[in-house]
Scaffold this motif. Structure first.
Motif, PDB file in Angstrom:
ATOM      1  N   GLU A 191       9.500  44.846 -40.293  1.00 38.00           N
ATOM      2  CA  GLU A 191      10.585  45.013 -41.237  1.00 38.00           C
ATOM      3  C   GLU A 191      10.089  45.632 -42.535  1.00 38.00           C
ATOM      4  OE1 GLU A 191      12.296  41.199 -42.161  1.00 38.00           O
ATOM      5  OE2 GLU A 191      10.610  40.610 -43.430  1.00 38.00           O
ATOM      6  N   PHE A 192      10.993  46.344 -43.155  1.00 42.39           N
ATOM      7  CA  PHE A 192      10.722  47.000 -44.425  1.00 42.39           C
ATOM      8  C   PHE A 192      10.606  45.967 -45.532  1.00 42.39           C
ATOM      9  CE2 PHE A 192      10.968  50.245 -47.600  1.00 42.39           C
ATOM     10  CZ  PHE A 192      11.833  49.787 -48.594  1.00 42.39           C
ATOM     11  N   ALA A 193       9.624  46.153 -46.413  1.00 40.40           N
ATOM     12  CA  ALA A 193       9.502  45.293 -47.589  1.00 40.40           C
ATOM     13  C   ALA A 193       9.751  46.084 -48.870  1.00 40.40           C
ATOM     14  CB  ALA A 193       8.129  44.638 -47.626  1.00 40.40           C
ATOM     15  N   ALA A 194       9.057  47.229 -49.004  1.00 36.23           N
ATOM     16  CA  ALA A 194       9.171  48.007 -50.243  1.00 36.23           C
ATOM     17  C   ALA A 194       8.801  49.457 -49.969  1.00 36.23           C
ATOM     18  CB  ALA A 194       8.260  47.435 -51.323  1.00 36.23           C
ATOM     19  N   GLY A 195       9.340  50.362 -50.788  1.00 36.87           N
ATOM     20  CA  GLY A 195       9.028  51.770 -50.653  1.00 36.87           C
ATOM     21  C   GLY A 195       9.044  52.463 -51.997  1.00 36.87           C
ATOM     22  N   ALA A 196       8.310  53.558 -52.082  1.00 32.14           N
ATOM     23  CA  ALA A 196       8.262  54.346 -53.310  1.00 32.14           C
ATOM     24  C   ALA A 196       8.238  55.820 -52.943  1.00 32.14           C
ATOM     25  CB  ALA A 196       7.030  53.996 -54.139  1.00 32.14           C
ATOM     26  N   ASN A 197       9.041  56.623 -53.638  1.00 35.43           N
ATOM     27  CA  ASN A 197       9.038  58.056 -53.409  1.00 35.43           C
ATOM     28  C   ASN A 197       7.714  58.672 -53.844  1.00 35.43           C
ATOM     29  OD1 ASN A 197      11.547  57.855 -52.359  1.00 35.43           O
ATOM     30  ND2 ASN A 197      12.623  58.733 -54.112  1.00 35.43           N
ATOM     31  N   SER A 214      15.065  40.429 -49.383  1.00 32.72           N
ATOM     32  CA  SER A 214      14.258  39.220 -49.263  1.00 32.72           C
ATOM     33  C   SER A 214      13.072  39.194 -50.232  1.00 32.72           C
ATOM     34  CB  SER A 214      13.746  39.077 -47.828  1.00 32.72           C
ATOM     35  OG  SER A 214      12.985  40.213 -47.459  1.00 32.72           O
ATOM     36  N   VAL A 215      12.690  40.356 -50.765  1.00 35.41           N
ATOM     37  CA  VAL A 215      11.532  40.390 -51.667  1.00 35.41           C
ATOM     38  C   VAL A 215      11.898  40.882 -53.062  1.00 35.41           C
ATOM     39  CG1 VAL A 215      10.060  40.851 -49.669  1.00 35.41           C
ATOM     40  CG2 VAL A 215      10.741  42.752 -51.158  1.00 35.41           C
ATOM     41  N   LYS A 216      13.115  41.313 -53.243  1.00 37.85           N
ATOM     42  CA  LYS A 216      13.531  41.879 -54.528  1.00 37.85           C
ATOM     43  C   LYS A 216      13.346  40.853 -55.644  1.00 37.85           C
ATOM     44  CE  LYS A 216      16.835  44.668 -53.936  1.00 37.85           C
ATOM     45  NZ  LYS A 216      18.176  45.245 -53.649  1.00 37.85           N
ATOM     46  N   PRO A 251       6.435  30.628 -47.729  1.00 35.49           N
ATOM     47  CA  PRO A 251       5.919  30.590 -46.344  1.00 35.49           C
ATOM     48  C   PRO A 251       6.540  31.666 -45.452  1.00 35.49           C
ATOM     49  CG  PRO A 251       6.282  28.376 -47.139  1.00 35.49           C
ATOM     50  CD  PRO A 251       6.834  29.292 -48.191  1.00 35.49           C
ATOM     51  N   GLU A 252       7.783  32.005 -45.694  1.00 38.27           N
ATOM     52  CA  GLU A 252       8.443  33.036 -44.877  1.00 38.27           C
ATOM     53  C   GLU A 252       7.924  34.443 -45.159  1.00 38.27           C
ATOM     54  OE1 GLU A 252       9.914  30.670 -46.746  1.00 38.27           O
ATOM     55  OE2 GLU A 252      11.773  31.423 -47.684  1.00 38.27           O
ATOM     56  N   ASP A 253       7.057  34.589 -46.153  1.00 38.58           N
ATOM     57  CA  ASP A 253       6.407  35.886 -46.392  1.00 38.58           C
ATOM     58  C   ASP A 253       5.185  36.072 -45.494  1.00 38.58           C
ATOM     59  OD1 ASP A 253       7.020  35.401 -49.891  1.00 38.58           O
ATOM     60  OD2 ASP A 253       8.137  36.708 -48.520  1.00 38.58           O
ATOM     61  N   THR A 254       4.830  35.046 -44.741  1.00 39.04           N
ATOM     62  CA  THR A 254       3.684  35.135 -43.848  1.00 39.04           C
ATOM     63  C   THR A 254       3.910  36.215 -42.792  1.00 39.04           C
ATOM     64  OG1 THR A 254       3.066  32.814 -44.141  1.00 39.04           O
ATOM     65  CG2 THR A 254       2.346  33.896 -42.109  1.00 39.04           C
ATOM     66  N   ALA A 255       2.979  37.170 -42.734  1.00 37.31           N
ATOM     67  CA  ALA A 255       3.111  38.307 -41.818  1.00 37.31           C
ATOM     68  C   ALA A 255       1.880  39.192 -41.950  1.00 37.31           C
ATOM     69  CB  ALA A 255       4.366  39.123 -42.136  1.00 37.31           C
ATOM     70  N   ALA A 256       1.743  40.112 -41.018  1.00 39.59           N
ATOM     71  CA  ALA A 256       0.815  41.231 -41.188  1.00 39.59           C
ATOM     72  C   ALA A 256       1.536  42.291 -42.000  1.00 39.59           C
ATOM     73  CB  ALA A 256       0.376  41.778 -39.847  1.00 39.59           C
ATOM     74  N   TYR A 257       0.877  42.795 -43.014  1.00 38.35           N
ATOM     75  CA  TYR A 257       1.483  43.790 -43.897  1.00 38.35           C
ATOM     76  C   TYR A 257       0.833  45.147 -43.660  1.00 38.35           C
ATOM     77  CZ  TYR A 257       4.107  40.324 -46.512  1.00 38.35           C
ATOM     78  OH  TYR A 257       5.017  39.349 -46.863  1.00 38.35           O
ATOM     79  N   TYR A 258       1.691  46.154 -43.548  1.00 41.36           N
ATOM     80  CA  TYR A 258       1.248  47.498 -43.247  1.00 41.36           C
ATOM     81  C   TYR A 258       1.735  48.473 -44.316  1.00 41.36           C
ATOM     82  CZ  TYR A 258       0.681  45.565 -38.540  1.00 41.36           C
ATOM     83  OH  TYR A 258       0.325  44.788 -37.451  1.00 41.36           O
TER      84      TYR A 258
END
Length: 123
Positions: free
Chosen positions: A46-52, A63-65, A88-95
């Motif tokens: 799932e998408f968390a954040a992006g930057a142009n 969920s992260v804003k 705890p729900e932020d637990t994940a592999a981040y790419y």
């Protein structure tokens, strides 16, 4: 082709902060939009954040804003994800991922991916 390597993950307690880094090599990041995605076990990426490409526009999942901040230093070919008030729900592999110019929230739009860094948040 650009290559991406994430770092900065770890095991932290809820309420604390982490800063993830994404280092690029092979090509400059100046023409790339960058995204941070995450994937928990058994769930879709799932998408968390992006930057142009120039960092002037940033985007966040609901969920992260207000807790996560994406930034980039094109001169150093680096992208960062500051994560505050971790849950705890932020637990994940981040790419981190790259695509031309404009960030989107769709993983399929990104051409280049790093190998990921694990974030585990304990309650």
């Amino acid at each position: 082709q650009v290559q991406l390597v994430e770092s900065g993950g770890g095991l932290v307690q809820a309420g604390t902060s982490l800063r993830l880094s994404c280092a690029a090599s092979g090509r400059t990041l100046t023409s790339y939009a960058m995204g941070w995605f995450r994937q928990a076990p058994g769930k879709e990426r799932e998408f968390a954040a992006g930057a142009n490409w120039n960092g002037a526009n940033t985007y966040y999942a609901d969920s992260v804003k207000g807790r996560f901040t994406i930034s980039r230093d094109n001169a150093k070919n680096m992208v960062f994800l500051q994560m505050n008030s971790l849950k705890p729900e932020d637990t994940a592999a981040y790419y981190c991922a790259a695509r031309p110019l404009v960030a989107t929230s769709r993983a399929g739009d990104y051409d280049v991916w790093g190998q990921g860094t694990q974030v585990t948040v304990s309650s």
